[in-house]
Design a protein around this motif. Structure first.
Motif, PDB file in Angstrom:
ATOM      1  N   ALA A 149      -7.496 -15.294 -42.655  1.00 22.35           N
ATOM      2  CA  ALA A 149      -6.394 -16.229 -42.410  1.00 22.35           C
ATOM      3  C   ALA A 149      -6.795 -17.675 -42.627  1.00 22.35           C
ATOM      4  O   ALA A 149      -5.946 -18.570 -42.562  1.00 22.35           O
ATOM      5  CB  ALA A 149      -5.877 -16.039 -40.985  1.00 22.35           C
ATOM      6  N   THR A 150      -8.078 -17.932 -42.892  1.00 24.44           N
ATOM      7  CA  THR A 150      -8.514 -19.319 -43.082  1.00 24.44           C
ATOM      8  C   THR A 150      -8.111 -19.834 -44.459  1.00 24.44           C
ATOM      9  O   THR A 150      -7.757 -19.065 -45.360  1.00 24.44           O
ATOM     10  CB  THR A 150     -10.039 -19.417 -42.925  1.00 24.44           C
ATOM     11  OG1 THR A 150     -10.659 -18.595 -43.939  1.00 24.44           O
ATOM     12  CG2 THR A 150     -10.474 -18.954 -41.541  1.00 24.44           C
ATOM     13  N   ALA A 151      -8.171 -21.166 -44.612  1.00 22.15           N
ATOM     14  CA  ALA A 151      -7.779 -21.784 -45.889  1.00 22.15           C
ATOM     15  C   ALA A 151      -8.732 -21.399 -47.010  1.00 22.15           C
ATOM     16  O   ALA A 151      -8.356 -21.411 -48.195  1.00 22.15           O
ATOM     17  CB  ALA A 151      -7.753 -23.304 -45.726  1.00 22.15           C
ATOM     18  N   GLU A 152      -9.977 -21.063 -46.692  1.00 25.33           N
ATOM     19  CA  GLU A 152     -10.964 -20.709 -47.717  1.00 25.33           C
ATOM     20  C   GLU A 152     -10.536 -19.489 -48.510  1.00 25.33           C
ATOM     21  O   GLU A 152     -10.775 -19.399 -49.722  1.00 25.33           O
ATOM     22  CB  GLU A 152     -12.322 -20.467 -47.038  1.00 25.33           C
ATOM     23  CG  GLU A 152     -13.422 -20.127 -48.023  1.00 25.33           C
ATOM     24  CD  GLU A 152     -14.736 -19.830 -47.317  1.00 25.33           C
ATOM     25  OE1 GLU A 152     -15.700 -19.452 -48.033  1.00 25.33           O
ATOM     26  OE2 GLU A 152     -14.808 -19.971 -46.081  1.00 25.33           O
ATOM     27  N   HIS A 153      -9.881 -18.509 -47.848  1.00 20.93           N
ATOM     28  CA  HIS A 153      -9.487 -17.263 -48.522  1.00 20.93           C
ATOM     29  C   HIS A 153      -7.980 -17.161 -48.700  1.00 20.93           C
ATOM     30  O   HIS A 153      -7.466 -16.070 -48.968  1.00 20.93           O
ATOM     31  CB  HIS A 153      -9.974 -16.056 -47.692  1.00 20.93           C
ATOM     32  CG  HIS A 153     -11.461 -16.016 -47.516  1.00 20.93           C
ATOM     33  ND1 HIS A 153     -12.316 -15.594 -48.507  1.00 20.93           N
ATOM     34  CD2 HIS A 153     -12.256 -16.369 -46.463  1.00 20.93           C
ATOM     35  CE1 HIS A 153     -13.566 -15.653 -48.083  1.00 20.93           C
ATOM     36  NE2 HIS A 153     -13.550 -16.138 -46.814  1.00 20.93           N
ATOM     37  N   ALA A 154      -7.294 -18.274 -48.546  1.00 24.30           N
ATOM     38  CA  ALA A 154      -5.827 -18.217 -48.602  1.00 24.30           C
ATOM     39  C   ALA A 154      -5.331 -17.775 -49.972  1.00 24.30           C
ATOM     40  O   ALA A 154      -4.328 -17.045 -50.084  1.00 24.30           O
ATOM     41  CB  ALA A 154      -5.252 -19.577 -48.241  1.00 24.30           C
ATOM     42  N   VAL A 173     -12.887  -5.404 -41.437  1.00 23.48           N
ATOM     43  CA  VAL A 173     -12.027  -4.332 -41.967  1.00 23.48           C
ATOM     44  C   VAL A 173     -11.391  -4.715 -43.304  1.00 23.48           C
ATOM     45  O   VAL A 173     -10.694  -3.898 -43.914  1.00 23.48           O
ATOM     46  CB  VAL A 173     -10.914  -4.005 -40.955  1.00 23.48           C
ATOM     47  CG1 VAL A 173     -11.516  -3.410 -39.679  1.00 23.48           C
ATOM     48  CG2 VAL A 173     -10.091  -5.247 -40.617  1.00 23.48           C
ATOM     49  N   LEU A 174     -11.601  -5.946 -43.747  1.00 15.99           N
ATOM     50  CA  LEU A 174     -10.997  -6.399 -45.004  1.00 15.99           C
ATOM     51  C   LEU A 174     -12.088  -6.697 -46.047  1.00 15.99           C
ATOM     52  O   LEU A 174     -13.261  -6.865 -45.716  1.00 15.99           O
ATOM     53  CB  LEU A 174     -10.137  -7.646 -44.770  1.00 15.99           C
ATOM     54  CG  LEU A 174      -8.975  -7.501 -43.784  1.00 15.99           C
ATOM     55  CD1 LEU A 174      -8.251  -8.819 -43.616  1.00 15.99           C
ATOM     56  CD2 LEU A 174      -8.019  -6.402 -44.240  1.00 15.99           C
ATOM     57  N   TRP A 175     -11.626  -6.803 -47.299  1.00 18.87           N
ATOM     58  CA  TRP A 175     -12.565  -7.081 -48.405  1.00 18.87           C
ATOM     59  C   TRP A 175     -11.929  -8.112 -49.341  1.00 18.87           C
ATOM     60  O   TRP A 175     -10.796  -7.972 -49.768  1.00 18.87           O
ATOM     61  CB  TRP A 175     -12.865  -5.806 -49.183  1.00 18.87           C
ATOM     62  CG  TRP A 175     -13.780  -6.018 -50.377  1.00 18.87           C
ATOM     63  CD1 TRP A 175     -13.410  -6.226 -51.657  1.00 18.87           C
ATOM     64  CD2 TRP A 175     -15.199  -6.047 -50.365  1.00 18.87           C
ATOM     65  NE1 TRP A 175     -14.498  -6.382 -52.464  1.00 18.87           N
ATOM     66  CE2 TRP A 175     -15.645  -6.273 -51.681  1.00 18.87           C
ATOM     67  CE3 TRP A 175     -16.159  -5.915 -49.333  1.00 18.87           C
ATOM     68  CZ2 TRP A 175     -16.974  -6.347 -52.017  1.00 18.87           C
ATOM     69  CZ3 TRP A 175     -17.492  -5.993 -49.682  1.00 18.87           C
ATOM     70  CH2 TRP A 175     -17.888  -6.213 -51.017  1.00 18.87           C
ATOM     71  N   CYS A 176     -12.686  -9.169 -49.640  1.00 25.54           N
ATOM     72  CA  CYS A 176     -12.222 -10.214 -50.561  1.00 25.54           C
ATOM     73  C   CYS A 176     -12.765  -9.918 -51.957  1.00 25.54           C
ATOM     74  O   CYS A 176     -13.983  -9.965 -52.192  1.00 25.54           O
ATOM     75  CB  CYS A 176     -12.696 -11.594 -50.079  1.00 25.54           C
ATOM     76  SG  CYS A 176     -12.202 -12.928 -51.217  1.00 25.54           S
TER      77      CYS A 176
END
Length: 553
Positions: free
Chosen positions: A132-137, A116-119
């Motif tokens: 919520a992971t450190a990769e996308h913090a 449901v989200l987009w980076c």
């Protein structure tokens, strides 16, 4: 795509805007050069005044009063564009087997949670656990709805910006095209001037006349009996010798400058030209590092043409034109000629086998932008000596408003009878002449006619001679742009037309027109403007009058 289909599609699009032809604003219009473009391009991008230029061959197509709409529609191409989709020319039919679209998974393969989200940083879909992971913090993460709206807004801004940039590119391309058309017009004008120089060169006339004069002097010398006769002949011989010395000196210097321009490997500016002219006059070496003769393969035609144009610009606009309150000082110009004619004679016998020892120019003759080198830079517009080719001015009024001045140089050496007739009618010393005369014919871009001081309609006017009309001098001068010639007003039994007072100023080459006796040296732009005042029959739509005329002293 099939190459045959590609070639057909190339025929169905406009060669300028690349849009497909239709039967409305994009209908194909055929030019005189057999190339075709859409109606929209012929209205906007290809038209200049009443003329249309092809972008493929640069040939000109004349437009009528109706504009580009009057051009013929290229019906075969229009028919092909409308019915191409119905033609069977070997196109492989599309595969009718339905393609099942691949449906991507809507859940995260790692956490089995909805994406449901987009980076924005990575450009991928995420679930809440992945976000919520450190990769996308530190990444910019939004919901897919917000991300979609944001991307759509950015693309709309980019598309609008690109559309605006495309409009600017189109505007700049049109501006560049107009500039190239100006370059083309300048090249045509330069070609006309060079052809006029080749045709109107008075050297062959001068050589023939001088040979006849020398033959007469030899005959008179053989028949002379008294010392007084011999003394008179001796004075004539010395005067002619001095004139030939000046002419030889002038032509030798000009040829040296021509060789320098032809073999130069650098571009000339005014300072280099000034230095070169000074060195030539003083007999000094011309740029030692640039004195070698270039072979034809080494010569750069663009550089050669640029240097020639610079020398002509330098001679015509710096050396010969000295403005005083916006008016050319022809009087001082003529005085400058007289100053240069004081060069001592050359000794022909002393230089029978060697290059002549050039006579040094008087000191201080070169000053910034005020050089007196006209004899070294011959021009079809400013000839010398001044007493042989006098200058006459004509002030022009249009509907009572002063429009400007036209200055005509008359070739009295080549057309003595026409020159005398024109001079007296211009000054009005016999009580009749061109003052108050109307311009009664105007052909746009072709010529204007005046000189009928009796009726102002082309049916009157007469010469200053007793017979009223006379046969014009056979000058052999070509009727090119800027030339002036007598208009034939009456026919004789031998079908050789006679002339009176009417004359024509020519704006484009007219090979069948003879009787040329002069050339416009100032005000050719005014003549072009006057030519636009004529209707389709050549009758002026405004009252154009010579308010004042006379000889420039």
């Amino acid at each position: 795509m099939d190459p045959v289909v590609s070639e057909f599609e190339e025929l169905m699009v406009c060669g300028y805007c690349r849009q497909k032809f239709n039967d409305s604003e994009l209908s194909p219009k055929l030019l005189s050069c057999k190339h075709y473009f859409c109606l929209q391009c012929t209205r906007t991008s290809l038209t200049k005044g009443h003329e249309l230029y092809c972008v493929y061959c640069w040939k000109k197509t004349e437009l009528g009063d109706l504009g580009p709409e009057s051009l013929p529609t290229y019906t075969p191409v229009l028919c092909l564009a409308k019915n191409f989709s119905q033609l069977n020319i070997g196109i492989k039919p599309p595969d009718k087997t339905p393609i099942t679209p691949k449906i991507g998974s809507e859940n995260c393969h790692t956490h089995a949670m909805p994406l449901v989200l987009w980076c924005h940083t990575c450009g991928t879909s995420l679930c809440r656990a992945c976000a919520a992971t450190a990769e996308h913090a530190t990444h910019k993460v939004k919901s897919q709805t917000e991300a979609k709206e944001h991307l759509v807004a950015e693309m709309q801004i980019d598309l609008a910006s690109m559309n605006k940039m495309l409009s600017e590119i189109q505007r700049l391309a049109k501006q560049q095209r107009e500039f190239l058309l100006k370059i083309l017009e300048a090249c045509v004008t330069l070609k006309t001037h060079v052809e006029a120089d080749l045709t109107n060169n008075a050297s062959h006339f001068e050589i023939g006349e001088t040979r006849d004069l020398l033959a007469k002097l030899r005959l008179n010398l053989s028949m002379a009996e008294t010392l007084s006769d011999v003394h008179s002949i001796n004075a004539n011989v010395n005067m002619e010798k001095h004139r030939l010395q000046l002419r030889y000196h002038e032509m030798y210097l000009q040829c040296q400058l021509d060789d320098l321009i032809r073999n130069s490997s650098v571009i000339f500016d005014f300072q280099l030209l000034k230095q070169a002219l000074s060195s030539i006059q003083n007999g000094e070496a011309l740029f030692p590092g640039n004195s070698r003769l270039l072979t034809p393969s080494q010569q750069n035609p663009i550089l050669f043409l640029a240097n020639y144009c610079m020398s002509q610009l330098y001679s015509r606009h710096v050396l010969s034109k000295q403005p005083i309150n916006g008016v050319l000082d022809y009087q001082n110009h003529n005085q400058n000629h007289q100053t240069l004619n004081t060069v001592p004679p050359l000794n022909y016998l002393a230089h029978a086998h060697n290059p002549p020892q050039l006579v040094a120019t008087p000191k201080n003759i070169y000053q910034d932008n005020n050089l007196m080198m006209q004899p070294m830079m011959p021009s079809p517009q400013l000839r010398q000596p001044s007493n042989v080719c006098p200058l006459y001015f004509f002030n022009i009024e249009v509907n009572g408003t002063q429009m400007g001045r036209i200055v005509i140089e008359v070739r009295a050496d080549a057309a003595p009878k026409m020159a005398k007739n024109f001079a007296v009618l211009t000054t009005g010393e016999m009580g009749m002449g061109y003052k108050g005369c109307q311009i009664f014919q105007c052909w746009e871009g072709e010529s204007v006619i005046t000189g009928d001081f009796e009726l102002n309609n082309g049916r009157g006017g007469r010469s200053i001679f007793e017979e009223s009309y006379f046969l014009p001098d056979d000058t052999k001068l070509v009727a090119s742009r800027g030339t002036v010639g007598m208009r034939r007003t009456q026919k004789r039994h031998d079908n050789l037309g006679m002339v009176g007072s009417q004359f024509r100023i020519i704006l484009q080459e007219m090979r069948g027109f003879t009787g040329i006796f002069g050339h416009v040296v100032e005000g050719i732009e005014l003549v072009e403007k006057i030519s636009t005042y004529g209707d389709t029959a050549g009758k002026p739509t405004k009252n154009i009058v010579i308010s004042k005329c006379g000889k420039l002293q």
